[in-house]
Design a protein around this motif. Structure first.
Motif, PDB file in Angstrom:
ATOM      1  N   ASP A 104     -12.524  52.860 -16.614  1.00 33.79           N
ATOM      2  CA  ASP A 104     -11.746  51.852 -17.147  1.00 33.79           C
ATOM      3  C   ASP A 104     -10.543  51.021 -16.381  1.00 33.79           C
ATOM      4  O   ASP A 104     -10.665  50.046 -16.448  1.00 33.79           O
ATOM      5  N   GLU A 105      -9.925  52.140 -15.924  1.00 35.42           N
ATOM      6  CA  GLU A 105      -8.841  51.580 -15.066  1.00 35.42           C
ATOM      7  C   GLU A 105      -9.403  50.519 -14.195  1.00 35.42           C
ATOM      8  O   GLU A 105      -8.612  49.436 -13.579  1.00 35.42           O
ATOM      9  N   ALA A 106     -10.425  51.008 -13.264  1.00 35.43           N
ATOM     10  CA  ALA A 106     -10.955  50.343 -12.294  1.00 35.43           C
ATOM     11  C   ALA A 106     -11.391  48.843 -12.728  1.00 35.43           C
ATOM     12  O   ALA A 106     -11.319  47.734 -12.013  1.00 35.43           O
ATOM     13  N   HIS A 107     -12.164  48.748 -14.030  1.00 38.07           N
ATOM     14  CA  HIS A 107     -12.540  47.578 -14.455  1.00 38.07           C
ATOM     15  C   HIS A 107     -11.394  46.533 -14.727  1.00 38.07           C
ATOM     16  O   HIS A 107     -11.324  45.475 -14.410  1.00 38.07           O
ATOM     17  N   VAL A 108     -10.214  47.152 -15.027  1.00 42.10           N
ATOM     18  CA  VAL A 108      -9.086  46.361 -15.487  1.00 42.10           C
ATOM     19  C   VAL A 108      -8.583  45.631 -14.335  1.00 42.10           C
ATOM     20  O   VAL A 108      -8.087  44.553 -14.227  1.00 42.10           O
ATOM     21  N   ILE A 109      -8.507  46.576 -13.081  1.00 41.16           N
ATOM     22  CA  ILE A 109      -7.962  46.159 -11.882  1.00 41.16           C
ATOM     23  C   ILE A 109      -8.506  44.925 -11.503  1.00 41.16           C
ATOM     24  O   ILE A 109      -8.218  43.925 -10.871  1.00 41.16           O
ATOM     25  N   ILE A 110     -10.269  45.067 -11.285  1.00 42.61           N
ATOM     26  CA  ILE A 110     -11.033  44.202 -10.761  1.00 42.61           C
ATOM     27  C   ILE A 110     -11.146  42.753 -11.604  1.00 42.61           C
ATOM     28  O   ILE A 110     -10.994  41.649 -11.107  1.00 42.61           O
ATOM     29  N   GLU A 111     -10.906  42.990 -13.032  1.00 42.94           N
ATOM     30  CA  GLU A 111     -11.037  41.789 -13.928  1.00 42.94           C
ATOM     31  C   GLU A 111      -9.716  41.068 -13.724  1.00 42.94           C
ATOM     32  O   GLU A 111      -9.551  39.728 -13.853  1.00 42.94           O
ATOM     33  N   SER A 112      -8.524  41.685 -13.444  1.00 37.36           N
ATOM     34  CA  SER A 112      -7.139  41.165 -13.305  1.00 37.36           C
ATOM     35  C   SER A 112      -7.239  40.242 -11.921  1.00 37.36           C
ATOM     36  O   SER A 112      -6.571  39.303 -12.039  1.00 37.36           O
ATOM     37  N   GLN A 113      -7.751  40.926 -11.054  1.00 41.44           N
ATOM     38  CA  GLN A 113      -7.890  40.318  -9.619  1.00 41.44           C
ATOM     39  C   GLN A 113      -8.604  38.855  -9.642  1.00 41.44           C
ATOM     40  O   GLN A 113      -8.248  37.972  -9.163  1.00 41.44           O
ATOM     41  N   ASP A 114      -9.888  38.963 -10.460  1.00 45.25           N
ATOM     42  CA  ASP A 114     -10.845  37.941 -10.486  1.00 45.25           C
ATOM     43  C   ASP A 114      -9.949  36.671 -11.507  1.00 45.25           C
ATOM     44  O   ASP A 114     -10.213  35.616 -11.001  1.00 45.25           O
ATOM     45  N   ALA A 115      -9.338  37.067 -12.446  1.00 51.99           N
ATOM     46  CA  ALA A 115      -8.680  36.337 -13.230  1.00 51.99           C
ATOM     47  C   ALA A 115      -7.530  35.574 -12.421  1.00 51.99           C
ATOM     48  O   ALA A 115      -7.375  34.088 -12.510  1.00 51.99           O
ATOM     49  N   TYR A 116      -6.787  36.391 -11.615  1.00 48.82           N
ATOM     50  CA  TYR A 116      -5.773  35.779 -10.845  1.00 48.82           C
ATOM     51  C   TYR A 116      -6.369  35.049  -9.875  1.00 48.82           C
ATOM     52  O   TYR A 116      -5.868  33.763  -9.554  1.00 48.82           O
ATOM     53  N   ASP A 117      -7.366  35.320  -9.019  1.00 47.88           N
ATOM     54  CA  ASP A 117      -8.168  34.404  -8.218  1.00 47.88           C
ATOM     55  C   ASP A 117      -8.516  33.120  -8.903  1.00 47.88           C
ATOM     56  O   ASP A 117      -8.426  32.021  -8.230  1.00 47.88           O
ATOM     57  N   ASP A 118      -9.244  33.218 -10.063  1.00 48.03           N
ATOM     58  CA  ASP A 118      -9.687  32.040 -10.591  1.00 48.03           C
ATOM     59  C   ASP A 118      -8.535  31.190 -11.045  1.00 48.03           C
ATOM     60  O   ASP A 118      -8.506  29.725 -10.572  1.00 48.03           O
ATOM     61  N   PHE A 119      -7.452  31.665 -11.457  1.00 45.30           N
ATOM     62  CA  PHE A 119      -6.302  30.855 -11.739  1.00 45.30           C
ATOM     63  C   PHE A 119      -5.646  30.057 -10.617  1.00 45.30           C
ATOM     64  O   PHE A 119      -5.410  28.970 -10.770  1.00 45.30           O
ATOM     65  N   TYR A 120      -5.631  30.823  -9.529  1.00 48.48           N
ATOM     66  CA  TYR A 120      -5.081  30.300  -8.219  1.00 48.48           C
ATOM     67  C   TYR A 120      -5.786  29.290  -7.619  1.00 48.48           C
ATOM     68  O   TYR A 120      -5.386  28.272  -7.314  1.00 48.48           O
ATOM     69  N   ASP A 121      -7.341  29.321  -7.609  1.00 49.03           N
ATOM     70  CA  ASP A 121      -8.323  28.466  -7.272  1.00 49.03           C
ATOM     71  C   ASP A 121      -8.258  27.085  -8.132  1.00 49.03           C
ATOM     72  O   ASP A 121      -8.382  26.287  -7.476  1.00 49.03           O
ATOM     73  N   SER A 122      -8.156  27.511  -9.365  1.00 49.84           N
ATOM     74  CA  SER A 122      -7.987  26.262 -10.430  1.00 49.84           C
ATOM     75  C   SER A 122      -6.788  25.407 -10.047  1.00 49.84           C
ATOM     76  O   SER A 122      -6.776  24.246  -9.983  1.00 49.84           O
ATOM     77  N   GLY A 123      -5.847  26.096  -9.768  1.00 49.85           N
ATOM     78  CA  GLY A 123      -4.402  25.366  -9.529  1.00 49.85           C
ATOM     79  C   GLY A 123      -4.666  24.544  -8.226  1.00 49.85           C
ATOM     80  O   GLY A 123      -4.044  23.246  -8.197  1.00 49.85           O
ATOM     81  N   LEU A 124      -5.265  25.027  -6.865  1.00 51.80           N
ATOM     82  CA  LEU A 124      -5.451  24.185  -6.023  1.00 51.80           C
ATOM     83  C   LEU A 124      -6.485  23.258  -6.229  1.00 51.80           C
ATOM     84  O   LEU A 124      -6.197  21.987  -5.629  1.00 51.80           O
ATOM     85  N   ASP A 125      -7.471  23.294  -7.033  1.00 53.82           N
ATOM     86  CA  ASP A 125      -8.239  22.269  -7.524  1.00 53.82           C
ATOM     87  C   ASP A 125      -7.638  21.116  -8.233  1.00 53.82           C
ATOM     88  O   ASP A 125      -7.897  20.002  -7.621  1.00 53.82           O
ATOM     89  N   ASP A 126      -6.885  21.585  -9.072  1.00 51.74           N
ATOM     90  CA  ASP A 126      -5.847  20.670  -9.968  1.00 51.74           C
ATOM     91  C   ASP A 126      -4.763  19.750  -9.002  1.00 51.74           C
ATOM     92  O   ASP A 126      -4.874  18.630  -9.307  1.00 51.74           O
ATOM     93  N   GLU A 127      -4.463  20.644  -7.914  1.00 47.89           N
ATOM     94  CA  GLU A 127      -3.416  19.719  -7.102  1.00 47.89           C
ATOM     95  C   GLU A 127      -4.239  18.668  -6.462  1.00 47.89           C
ATOM     96  O   GLU A 127      -3.492  17.470  -6.165  1.00 47.89           O
ATOM     97  N   ASN A 128      -5.330  18.664  -5.827  1.00 49.07           N
ATOM     98  CA  ASN A 128      -6.131  17.771  -5.369  1.00 49.07           C
ATOM     99  C   ASN A 128      -6.711  16.596  -6.034  1.00 49.07           C
ATOM    100  O   ASN A 128      -6.583  15.499  -5.759  1.00 49.07           O
ATOM    101  N   GLU A 129      -7.002  16.933  -7.467  1.00 52.89           N
ATOM    102  CA  GLU A 129      -7.217  15.934  -8.386  1.00 52.89           C
ATOM    103  C   GLU A 129      -5.983  15.068  -8.867  1.00 52.89           C
ATOM    104  O   GLU A 129      -6.085  13.808  -9.283  1.00 52.89           O
ATOM    105  N   ASP A 130      -4.788  15.628  -8.733  1.00 53.45           N
ATOM    106  CA  ASP A 130      -3.442  14.912  -9.152  1.00 53.45           C
ATOM    107  C   ASP A 130      -3.077  13.983  -8.258  1.00 53.45           C
ATOM    108  O   ASP A 130      -2.279  13.061  -8.447  1.00 53.45           O
TER     109      ASP A 130
END
Length: 107
Positions: free
Chosen positions: A69-95
């Motif tokens: 359970d703890e391992a799943h939370v860690i990996i999901e949190s990291q994936d969510a962080y990566d997705d958020f950060y990547d989408s921020g970079l994509d938005d920066e280029n679109e703006d």
């Protein structure tokens, strides 16, 4: 029939306690998950796994069942962080509709 040693019984019970935490298409991605878990004090290992239906080879990250359970939370949190950060970079280029204007030195 041979007698099992205590060491081989321990090894088998350890292997039985491991569960798949994540799957990856590449060894590099699987090693990143393994490193992430180990950095958070969760023992992990990577194994190559062949899907019995599609016969495709993938990599699985395994950890002890009691820490799954703890391992799943860690990996999901990291994936969510990566997705958020990547989408921020994509938005920066679109703006920046004029983004390519200043890259060209022709005036």
């Amino acid at each position: 029939m041979g007698k099992r040693t205590r060491k081989s019984q321990k090894t088998q019970s350890r292997l039985q306690e491991l569960v798949i935490i994540a799957t990856a298409d590449t060894m590099e991605e699987a090693k990143e998950y393994e490193k992430l878990l180990k950095n958070n004090d969760i023992p992990a290992m990577v194994k190559q796994h062949q899907d019995e239906f599609t016969e495709s080879k993938r990599f699985v990250v395994m950890a002890p069942e009691e820490m799954a359970d703890e391992a799943h939370v860690i990996i999901e949190s990291q994936d969510a962080y990566d997705d958020f950060y990547d989408s921020g970079l994509d938005d920066e280029n679109e703006d920046d509709p004029e983004g390519d204007i200043f890259e060209n030195d022709e005036f």
